[in-house]
Design an enzyme around this catalytic site. Structure first.
Site, PDB file in Angstrom:
ATOM      1  N   TYR A 152       8.936   6.507   2.830  1.00  0.00           N
ATOM      2  CA  TYR A 152       8.374   7.039   2.974  1.00  0.00           C
ATOM      3  C   TYR A 152       8.834   8.272   3.484  1.00  0.00           C
ATOM      4  O   TYR A 152       8.024   9.825   3.483  1.00  0.00           O
ATOM      5  CB  TYR A 152       8.167   7.068   4.981  1.00  0.00           C
ATOM      6  CG  TYR A 152       7.775   5.997   5.193  1.00  0.00           C
ATOM      7  CD1 TYR A 152       7.672   4.882   4.308  1.00  0.00           C
ATOM      8  CD2 TYR A 152       8.035   5.223   6.597  1.00  0.00           C
ATOM      9  CE1 TYR A 152       6.600   3.274   5.041  1.00  0.00           C
ATOM     10  CE2 TYR A 152       7.916   3.926   6.908  1.00  0.00           C
ATOM     11  CZ  TYR A 152       6.717   3.315   6.169  1.00  0.00           C
ATOM     12  OH  TYR A 152       6.541   2.319   6.976  1.00  0.00           O
ATOM     13  N   HIS A 154      11.844  -4.194   2.050  1.00  0.00           N
ATOM     14  CA  HIS A 154      10.671  -3.571   2.805  1.00  0.00           C
ATOM     15  C   HIS A 154       9.882  -4.338   1.816  1.00  0.00           C
ATOM     16  O   HIS A 154       8.451  -4.697   2.139  1.00  0.00           O
ATOM     17  CB  HIS A 154      10.560  -1.885   1.843  1.00  0.00           C
ATOM     18  CG  HIS A 154       9.024  -1.102   2.441  1.00  0.00           C
ATOM     19  ND1 HIS A 154       8.897   0.058   2.866  1.00  0.00           N
ATOM     20  CD2 HIS A 154       8.192  -1.840   2.965  1.00  0.00           C
ATOM     21  CE1 HIS A 154       8.085   0.605   3.411  1.00  0.00           C
ATOM     22  NE2 HIS A 154       7.871  -0.226   3.696  1.00  0.00           N
TER      23      HIS A 154
END
Length: 271
Positions: free
Chosen positions: A45, A103
């Site tokens: 991110y 992830h």
């Protein structure tokens, strides 16, 4: 909002996907002011530093928070994972993560065991309290369980909302005692225009977002919606008090149409 025991994930958190710089900072600090104590971020991110700054400036002790990050694919090898997680901790200004996730699964030719075990080693080294996975299929979750044991897999964080209900996977996770965490619980806002959701919202005199979040919460899922607007963050938090009827839940169950928003070219073959 605080955990009830050391293995419990607070059921509603503030997500930070797509938030960068001051947007991420303001969203997190506002969420913390409103009473959120669960913050979800990820290495990819690019906002861990902003999240860490917000946590520091909030004045809230790390022991009162539940912070999750996710290891990006390029750092999943045993010789890279710990160093990358140490960098995340430095950016977040934390001594330890509460929860760290893989992830995305790597391509099938790379054994799940190799990188799940690498994360387990990071946990043993004291870098994270809990560990789990994200975007894993049933088969990949089974492989993770075989590698490190079911008790080590705290959650599988997947896209989940009324338009994508992932029933086979969520049933499997429940059978295993693994928490389902729903990301994109509002489907980038698509659920907010659904007539059935608006109908339920009008019935309860609440927002469409609160209906969608309550639908997930009443099924026992953790939800991590994100917003940059204080009013939306407050409304999302208030979804904890919403109680939908059995008829409401049935109506929303009929909305499932496998409408997936997050499907990059490296995604697994979904269940």
């Amino acid at each position: 909002m605080n955990t009830t025991n050391e293995n419990t994930i607070p059921v509603l958190g503030a997500g930070t996907f797509r938030l960068k710089g001051d947007d991420a900072y303001q969203s997190v600090i506002t969420a913390l002011e409103l009473g959120y104590r669960h913050i979800d971020t990820a290495q990819i991110y690019g906002n861990e530093q902003d999240v860490g700054r917000a946590i520091r400036d909030s004045g809230i002790k790390a022991s009162e928070l539940f912070v999750t990050t996710k290891i990006w694919t390029e750092f999943l090898s045993k010789n890279k994972l710990n160093a990358s997680l140490e960098q995340s901790l430095e950016k977040l200004q934390l001594d330890k993560l509460d929860l760290t996730l893989v992830h995305w699964p790597l391509p099938d030719e790379v054994p799940v065991q190799s990188y799940v075990e690498a994360l387990a080693e990071a946990k043993q080294a004291g870098l994270t309290r809990l560990m789990g996975v994200s975007n894993f299929t049933i088969a990949q979750t089974k492989a993770a369980i075989d590698a490190v044991g079911v008790k080590e897999i705290s959650t599988n964080q997947v896209e989940l909302h009324p338009l994508l209900q992932n029933r086979k996977l969520t049933v499997f996770l429940k059978q295993q005692g693994i928490q389902t965490t729903a990301y994109m619980p509002l489907a980038y806002g698509k659920v907010l225009a659904e007539p059935q959701i608006l109908q339920v919202a009008a019935e309860h005199q609440i927002t469409a977002a609160q209906v969608a979040l309550a639908w997930s919460l009443q099924q026992g899922f953790v939800v991590i919606p994100s917003s940059t607007k204080r009013a939306n963050l407050a409304e999302n938090l208030a979804a904890l008090t919403v109680k939908l009827t059995a008829e409401n839940m049935y109506l929303l169950a009929e909305l499932d149409r496998n409408d997936r928003q997050a499907n990059p070219d490296f995604a697994p073959d979904w269940d």
